[in-house]
Design an enzyme around this catalytic site. Structure first.
Site, PDB file in Angstrom:
ATOM      1  CE  LYS A  45      -2.694   1.625   3.573  1.00 41.69           C
ATOM      2  NZ  LYS A  45      -3.783   1.238   4.668  1.00 41.69           N
ATOM      3  CE  LYS A  63      -3.231 -15.053  16.835  1.00 41.51           C
ATOM      4  NZ  LYS A  63      -2.283 -14.459  17.622  1.00 41.51           N
ATOM      5  CE  LYS A 105      -3.487 -11.718  13.759  1.00 46.18           C
ATOM      6  NZ  LYS A 105      -2.292 -11.964  14.396  1.00 46.18           N
ATOM      7  CD  GLU A 145      -1.763 -24.596  11.021  1.00 46.96           C
ATOM      8  OE1 GLU A 145      -2.032 -25.696  10.383  1.00 46.96           O
ATOM      9  OE2 GLU A 145      -1.946 -24.388  12.075  1.00 46.96           O
TER      10      GLU A 145
HETATM   11  N1  HSE Z   1      -0.012 -10.065  17.417  1.00 52.93           N
HETATM   12  C1  HSE Z   1       0.138 -11.361  17.216  1.00 52.93           C
HETATM   13  C2  HSE Z   1       0.508 -12.002  18.633  1.00 52.93           C
HETATM   14  C3  HSE Z   1       0.676 -11.932  16.062  1.00 52.93           C
HETATM   15  O1  HSE Z   1       1.111 -11.216  19.305  1.00 52.93           O
HETATM   16  O2  HSE Z   1       0.296 -13.212  18.999  1.00 52.93           O
HETATM   17  C4  HSE Z   1       0.623 -13.332  15.764  1.00 52.93           C
HETATM   18  O3  HSE Z   1      -0.687 -13.532  15.455  1.00 52.93           O
END
Ligand code: HSE
Length: 411
Positions: free
Chosen positions: A39, A196, A97, A121
């Site tokens: 970007k 997540k 995520k 993944e």
């Molecule tokens: N910000 C995320 C963490 C990065 O600290 O787990 C990995 O998904």
């Protein structure tokens, strides 16, 4: 299938540039990045400017590109890119995520309709291959619980503050090391872990949740009273994400928890993540590894890319027939609630009080509350809540909600 994977890469930040290097160093033959779209024209990058394009269509309309790897921060822009790429018949690998948790069913349908793979993944627990294991190894309904540390930034902050750093210093280092989100509120308020968890629940139990349905509390509200309580009892505080099937219902939460020294997550430090899976016959199993950072996350993206070479697709086998049955249930959960002295803890809906304390500067109560009250309590910014890492019990007599007089007596 594709022996010749031509990749269009969106994003060249921490994970994107990591992927570029990992792909160059790996033995993975037949996968090449053809175009990189970013970007910001003025950002300093490890490659000269002529390697970059700025128009998404350079990838999306290129018929020779058969794989889109989406590694950008902006989940709204990512949604457009991923939907267009899938509809254009391209396989998509993403680590986003937020995008995935918020649009999972639509993305799954779009991929299915176009007969392409949509793999992610790297979106959960960085380098730990948890999604593919849930898909392939635990491909039946024997799973009863999945819980663990799935945010590296907060685990780094908790580890470093335990060792004497200030919260602000620890967060700053986590940002410098590339662990934190562009907006670190997502990490410290627990939202990243909740996205997540939504993805894990889909693969573990076959149920789709909106992120907002899961109660969330981050680490920013922790008070010195929580930390003192943990220290005095030899406990550690960890941000745990949990989804547990109990009597046919699901208990799901993201929150700081007290962890005892005999728990597997007790010794999981810094940016490491750990996901514990509990199943009927295998009992408890732990996946452990780096959950954030450039190379560890890029390694999971690389694994998805290589899986495309053998036509890999998630099957979502557990999605059939469970959706209506496995709604969230009401449980009693053991919690610690801390507050300053001017807060009236008597107003909280405890169903049982186990312990209470009122000191010169602060106070706390340990007791049980209904899981359906967690959301409201988590939104009260005047209190800290840390859960005990214990199996919740199914609520018995839920009519006993207020125990005002008991707290008065015990404090
Ligand atoms: N910000 C995320 C963490 C990065 O600290 O787990 C990995 O998904």
């Amino acid at each position: 299938m594709e022996n010749n994977l031509k990749i269009g890469l969106f994003g060249f930040g921490c994970v994107g540039s990591g992927l570029y290097e990992v792909l160059n160093q790996s033995e993975l033959i037949g996968a090449k990045i053809k175009t990189i779209v970013v970007k910001n024209k003025h950002k300093k990058r490890i490659l000269p400017e002529h390697h970059f394009s700025y128009d998404p269509n350079v990838i999306l309309l290129d018929e020779t590109i058969n794989v889109v790897v989406e590694l950008i921060d902006d989940s709204k822009a990512a949604y457009d890119i991923v939907i267009k790429a899938l509809n254009a018949g391209k396989h998509v690998v993403s680590a986003n995520k937020k995008l995935i948790a918020e649009h999972l069913d639509e993305l799954i349908d779009t991929a299915k309709r176009n007969n392409v793979s949509f793999l992610y993944e790297a979106a959960v627990a960085g380098s730990i291959p948890v999604i593919r294991n849930l898909e392939e190894y635990y491909n039946n309904d024997s799973l009863s619980a999945i819980r663990g540390i799935i945010n590296g930034t907060t685990n780094y902050i908790l580890t470093q503050t335990d060792a004497g750093a200030t919260y602000a210093e620890a967060l700053k280092t986590a940002q410098e090391l590339g662990f934190a989100e562009a907006d670190p509120t997502l990490d410290v308020e627990g939202f990243d872990a909740r996205y997540k968890l939504v993805i894990l629940i889909k693969h573990a139990f076959g149920v789709s949740f909106e992120p907002e349905e899961i109660p969330v509390k981050g680490v920013s509200a922790l008070r010195s009273v929580d930390i003192r309580y943990a220290k005095e009892r030899g406990l550690r505080i960890k941000l745990l994400a949990r989804a547990e099937k109990i009597s046919g219902k699901l208990f799901a939460v993201v929150s700081p928890h007290f962890v005892t020294h005999d728990e597997p997550t007790y010794g999981v430090n810094n940016e490491f993540n750990a996901v514990e899976v509990q199943a009927l016959f295998s009992d408890r199993q732990l996946f452990y590894g780096k959950g954030a950072g450039s190379y560890p996350t890029a390694s999971a993206v690389l694994s998805d890319i290589s899986a495309l070479k053998y036509d890999y697709k998630y099957e979502y086998r557990k999605s059939v027939g469970l959706k209506e049955d496995l709604s969230t249930g009401d449980f009693e959960v053991k919690v610690f609630v801390g507050a300053s002295l001017d807060y009236d803890l008597r107003l909280l809906p405890f169903v049982q009080i186990d312990e209470s304390y009122r000191g010169l500067e602060d106070q706390y109560v340990v007791g049980r509350i209904k899981s359906s009250d967690l959301k409201d309590l988590f939104e009260d910014h005047q209190i800290s809540i840390t859960l005990f890492n214990e199996k919740p019990i199914t609520s018995g007599d839920l009519s006993q909600t207020f125990v005002e007089h008991e707290i008065l007596e015990t404090i």
